[in-house]
Design a protein around this motif. Structure first.
Motif, PDB file in Angstrom:
ATOM      1  N   HIS A 246       0.820  -1.219   0.000  1.00  0.00           N
ATOM      2  CA  HIS A 246       0.000   0.000   0.000  1.00  0.00           C
ATOM      3  C   HIS A 246       0.850   1.265   0.000  1.00  0.00           C
ATOM      4  O   HIS A 246       0.337   2.349  -0.268  1.00  0.00           O
ATOM      5  N   LEU A 247       2.159   1.134   0.272  1.00  0.00           N
ATOM      6  CA  LEU A 247       3.046   2.294   0.265  1.00  0.00           C
ATOM      7  C   LEU A 247       3.808   2.445  -1.046  1.00  0.00           C
ATOM      8  O   LEU A 247       4.434   3.483  -1.285  1.00  0.00           O
ATOM      9  N   ARG A 248       3.762   1.445  -1.902  1.00  0.00           N
ATOM     10  CA  ARG A 248       4.463   1.534  -3.188  1.00  0.00           C
ATOM     11  C   ARG A 248       3.541   2.151  -4.234  1.00  0.00           C
ATOM     12  O   ARG A 248       2.490   1.596  -4.575  1.00  0.00           O
ATOM     13  N   LEU A 249       3.963   3.308  -4.760  1.00  0.00           N
ATOM     14  CA  LEU A 249       3.148   4.033  -5.735  1.00  0.00           C
ATOM     15  C   LEU A 249       3.616   3.845  -7.170  1.00  0.00           C
ATOM     16  O   LEU A 249       2.917   4.249  -8.104  1.00  0.00           O
ATOM     17  N   GLY A 250       4.817   3.282  -7.356  1.00  0.00           N
ATOM     18  CA  GLY A 250       5.314   3.082  -8.706  1.00  0.00           C
ATOM     19  C   GLY A 250       6.808   3.235  -8.781  1.00  0.00           C
ATOM     20  O   GLY A 250       7.528   3.106  -7.784  1.00  0.00           O
ATOM     21  N   HIS A 251       7.291   3.537  -9.992  1.00  0.00           N
ATOM     22  CA  HIS A 251       8.728   3.703 -10.243  1.00  0.00           C
ATOM     23  C   HIS A 251       8.893   4.722 -11.361  1.00  0.00           C
ATOM     24  O   HIS A 251       8.120   4.731 -12.320  1.00  0.00           O
ATOM     25  N   VAL A 252       9.910   5.590 -11.217  1.00  0.00           N
ATOM     26  CA  VAL A 252      10.071   6.652 -12.218  1.00  0.00           C
ATOM     27  C   VAL A 252      10.434   6.110 -13.589  1.00  0.00           C
ATOM     28  O   VAL A 252      10.273   6.818 -14.592  1.00  0.00           O
ATOM     29  N   ALA A 253      10.927   4.869 -13.676  1.00  0.00           N
ATOM     30  CA  ALA A 253      11.249   4.285 -14.980  1.00  0.00           C
ATOM     31  C   ALA A 253      10.017   3.756 -15.699  1.00  0.00           C
ATOM     32  O   ALA A 253      10.070   3.492 -16.904  1.00  0.00           O
ATOM     33  N   GLU A 254       8.919   3.607 -14.963  1.00  0.00           N
ATOM     34  CA  GLU A 254       7.746   2.937 -15.532  1.00  0.00           C
ATOM     35  C   GLU A 254       6.482   3.790 -15.514  1.00  0.00           C
ATOM     36  O   GLU A 254       5.575   3.564 -16.339  1.00  0.00           O
ATOM     37  N   ASP A 255       6.392   4.739 -14.603  1.00  0.00           N
ATOM     38  CA  ASP A 255       5.124   5.422 -14.366  1.00  0.00           C
ATOM     39  C   ASP A 255       5.228   6.924 -14.602  1.00  0.00           C
ATOM     40  O   ASP A 255       6.313   7.505 -14.564  1.00  0.00           O
ATOM     41  N   THR A 256       4.086   7.551 -14.809  1.00  0.00           N
ATOM     42  CA  THR A 256       4.005   9.004 -14.937  1.00  0.00           C
ATOM     43  C   THR A 256       3.562   9.602 -13.607  1.00  0.00           C
ATOM     44  O   THR A 256       3.070   8.893 -12.714  1.00  0.00           O
ATOM     45  N   TRP A 257       3.701  10.932 -13.503  1.00  0.00           N
ATOM     46  CA  TRP A 257       3.202  11.600 -12.308  1.00  0.00           C
ATOM     47  C   TRP A 257       1.699  11.370 -12.146  1.00  0.00           C
ATOM     48  O   TRP A 257       1.217  11.131 -11.042  1.00  0.00           O
ATOM     49  N   GLY A 258       0.963  11.414 -13.239  1.00  0.00           N
ATOM     50  CA  GLY A 258      -0.477  11.226 -13.150  1.00  0.00           C
ATOM     51  C   GLY A 258      -0.847   9.887 -12.536  1.00  0.00           C
ATOM     52  O   GLY A 258      -1.773   9.792 -11.726  1.00  0.00           O
ATOM     53  N   THR A 259      -0.120   8.843 -12.914  1.00  0.00           N
ATOM     54  CA  THR A 259      -0.379   7.508 -12.363  1.00  0.00           C
ATOM     55  C   THR A 259      -0.050   7.465 -10.879  1.00  0.00           C
ATOM     56  O   THR A 259      -0.822   6.948 -10.065  1.00  0.00           O
ATOM     57  N   VAL A 260       1.101   8.008 -10.524  1.00  0.00           N
ATOM     58  CA  VAL A 260       1.525   8.019  -9.122  1.00  0.00           C
ATOM     59  C   VAL A 260       0.539   8.821  -8.275  1.00  0.00           C
ATOM     60  O   VAL A 260       0.135   8.399  -7.184  1.00  0.00           O
ATOM     61  N   ARG A 261       0.157   9.987  -8.763  1.00  0.00           N
ATOM     62  CA  ARG A 261      -0.761  10.845  -8.010  1.00  0.00           C
ATOM     63  C   ARG A 261      -2.104  10.141  -7.796  1.00  0.00           C
ATOM     64  O   ARG A 261      -2.672  10.189  -6.697  1.00  0.00           O
ATOM     65  N   ALA A 262      -2.605   9.498  -8.838  1.00  0.00           N
ATOM     66  CA  ALA A 262      -3.885   8.809  -8.709  1.00  0.00           C
ATOM     67  C   ALA A 262      -3.805   7.692  -7.671  1.00  0.00           C
ATOM     68  O   ALA A 262      -4.731   7.510  -6.864  1.00  0.00           O
ATOM     69  N   ARG A 263      -2.706   6.958  -7.679  1.00  0.00           N
ATOM     70  CA  ARG A 263      -2.555   5.882  -6.691  1.00  0.00           C
ATOM     71  C   ARG A 263      -2.481   6.436  -5.275  1.00  0.00           C
ATOM     72  O   ARG A 263      -3.023   5.851  -4.332  1.00  0.00           O
ATOM     73  N   ALA A 264      -1.789   7.564  -5.114  1.00  0.00           N
ATOM     74  CA  ALA A 264      -1.661   8.169  -3.784  1.00  0.00           C
ATOM     75  C   ALA A 264      -3.007   8.688  -3.281  1.00  0.00           C
ATOM     76  O   ALA A 264      -3.331   8.552  -2.099  1.00  0.00           O
ATOM     77  N   LEU A 265      -3.782   9.300  -4.172  1.00  0.00           N
ATOM     78  CA  LEU A 265      -5.030   9.923  -3.760  1.00  0.00           C
ATOM     79  C   LEU A 265      -6.193   8.951  -3.652  1.00  0.00           C
ATOM     80  O   LEU A 265      -7.102   9.147  -2.836  1.00  0.00           O
ATOM     81  N   ASP A 266      -6.198   7.906  -4.471  1.00  0.00           N
ATOM     82  CA  ASP A 266      -7.368   7.045  -4.573  1.00  0.00           C
ATOM     83  C   ASP A 266      -7.306   5.810  -3.683  1.00  0.00           C
ATOM     84  O   ASP A 266      -8.317   5.106  -3.541  1.00  0.00           O
TER      85      ASP A 266
END
Length: 365
Positions: A246-266
């Motif tokens: 639940h604390l892993r939001l992604g990786h800068v090599a694979e994800d965009t800010w939009g994806t990371v932000r959505a995971r953090a907020l949702d």
């Protein structure tokens, strides 16, 4: 960008992004929370960082990006590139430096160019830093950096409210800058190289989690030294591998800010961590589990507790969960930067983040 503005945004989920550019640092301070030093080589791939920051958009971006390390100004060109890229989308950038370069007679031109590209420059200073970079040199460098037009501040740390070093150092700041330099004063905690000697953070009872105790660390995503994006800025969480799901939001090599932000907020589980805290969630919905070793340990275990996960899904999913998250974060922000530092920093010095004093100059010039 004023220091108080940055602090004021801190409770708001995804309003900021923390980026660790490298674990390497020319200094070897005894209290370093990240365990950084001259031999440390770990860092995210610069190309991945550039691509990730370039994924910001005018409608979907952090309000502020904080660049740190290690020592981010070992790569002044990367600092400048990321800051300029972020600025194109409306994101402001702050950088925190250990000031290794201040030992020279003048600030290197590459560092001055990097400073001119960011919106806030904060220098670390404490007893351990002063053993490697003299205080008067840090003060002189801050004046030179301020001449680029970038706002500057000081990040001061000590062992606690009664530390005589903090009283002496803040008095020296006042003599030097006449009340115009904002200062964030924190207490050294038992992380990194300070783990063996610093006092632990304020204890939170783990055997009685009935009262909500929201987490202040799970608001801004953090790019860790290996490029993993984590939902928590606590150093134990940043360095822990594997990262709790639940604390892993992604990786800068694979994800965009939009994806990371959505995971953090949702994420319903993260919403509950931010609004009532892991101990409350655990006590109410996993009461038969053995007590956690610490507040953070209780959070790290949440993904493996079906009752807690199910309760988060019921309570914090959808629009109702988003409203709960927003209401709590806005309530914290409404108290102002001083109140936030009083709760999470060194309380007697909390008002220093609001400087310059009313009626004073807007920056150190």
């Amino acid at each position: 960008m004023r220091l108080a503005e940055i602090i004021g945004l801190r409770p708001q989920p995804a309003a900021g992004l923390l980026v660790t550019l490298t674990r390497r640092c020319p200094l070897s301070c005894a209290h370093c929370s990240t365990g950084s030093g001259p031999a440390s080589a770990e860092r995210p791939d610069p190309g991945d960082l550039r691509r990730f920051v370039a994924s910001f958009t005018g409608r979907d971006r952090p309000e502020v990006m904080m660049l740190t390390g290690g020592e981010p100004l070992l790569m002044p060109g990367l600092v400048r590139d990321l800051a300029l890229s972020a600025r194109e989308k409306g994101t402001r950038t702050a950088v925190l430096s250990g000031m290794f370069f201040a030992r020279a007679r003048t600030v290197p031109k590459a560092v001055l160019r990097a400073a001119a590209s960011v919106d806030h420059f904060s220098a670390s200073l404490d007893l351990h830093h002063e053993r490697e970079v003299p205080r008067e040199k840090v003060f002189a460098a801050l004046r030179e950096l301020s001449a680029t037009g970038t706002r500057v501040s000081l990040h001061l740390t000590g062992t606690g409210p009664d530390d005589p070093y903090l009283a002496e150092a803040t008095a020296a700041v006042d003599r030097e800058f006449g009340g115009t330099l904002p200062v964030l004063v924190n207490e050294i905690r038992a992380f990194g190289r300070a783990a063996a000697w610093a006092r632990p953070a304020r204890a939170v009872r783990t055997d009685d989690g009935a009262a909500p105790a929201p987490c202040a660390m799970a608001a801004w995503p953090v790019v860790a030294f290996d490029g993993t994006v984590i939902a928590c800025c606590n150093q134990h969480a940043v360095d822990r591998r594997p990262v709790p799901p639940h604390l892993r939001l992604g990786h800068v090599a694979e994800d965009t800010w939009g994806t990371v932000r959505a995971r953090a907020l949702d994420s319903p589980l993260l919403r509950m961590v931010r609004t009532v805290g892991p101990l409350h969630l655990r006590a109410r919905h996993a009461p038969n589990e053995p007590p956690a070793a610490s507040y953070c340990d209780a959070c790290h275990q949440l993904s493996a507790l079906p009752g807690a996960v199910a309760a988060a899904e019921r309570t914090a999913s959808g629009a109702a969960g988003a409203l709960l998250d927003l209401t709590v974060s806005r309530g914290r922000s409404a108290h102002g930067a001083t109140a936030l530092v009083r709760a999470h920093g060194c309380a007697p010095y909390a008002a220093w983040v609001e400087r310059p004093a009313p009626g004073g100059p807007e920056a150190v010039r």
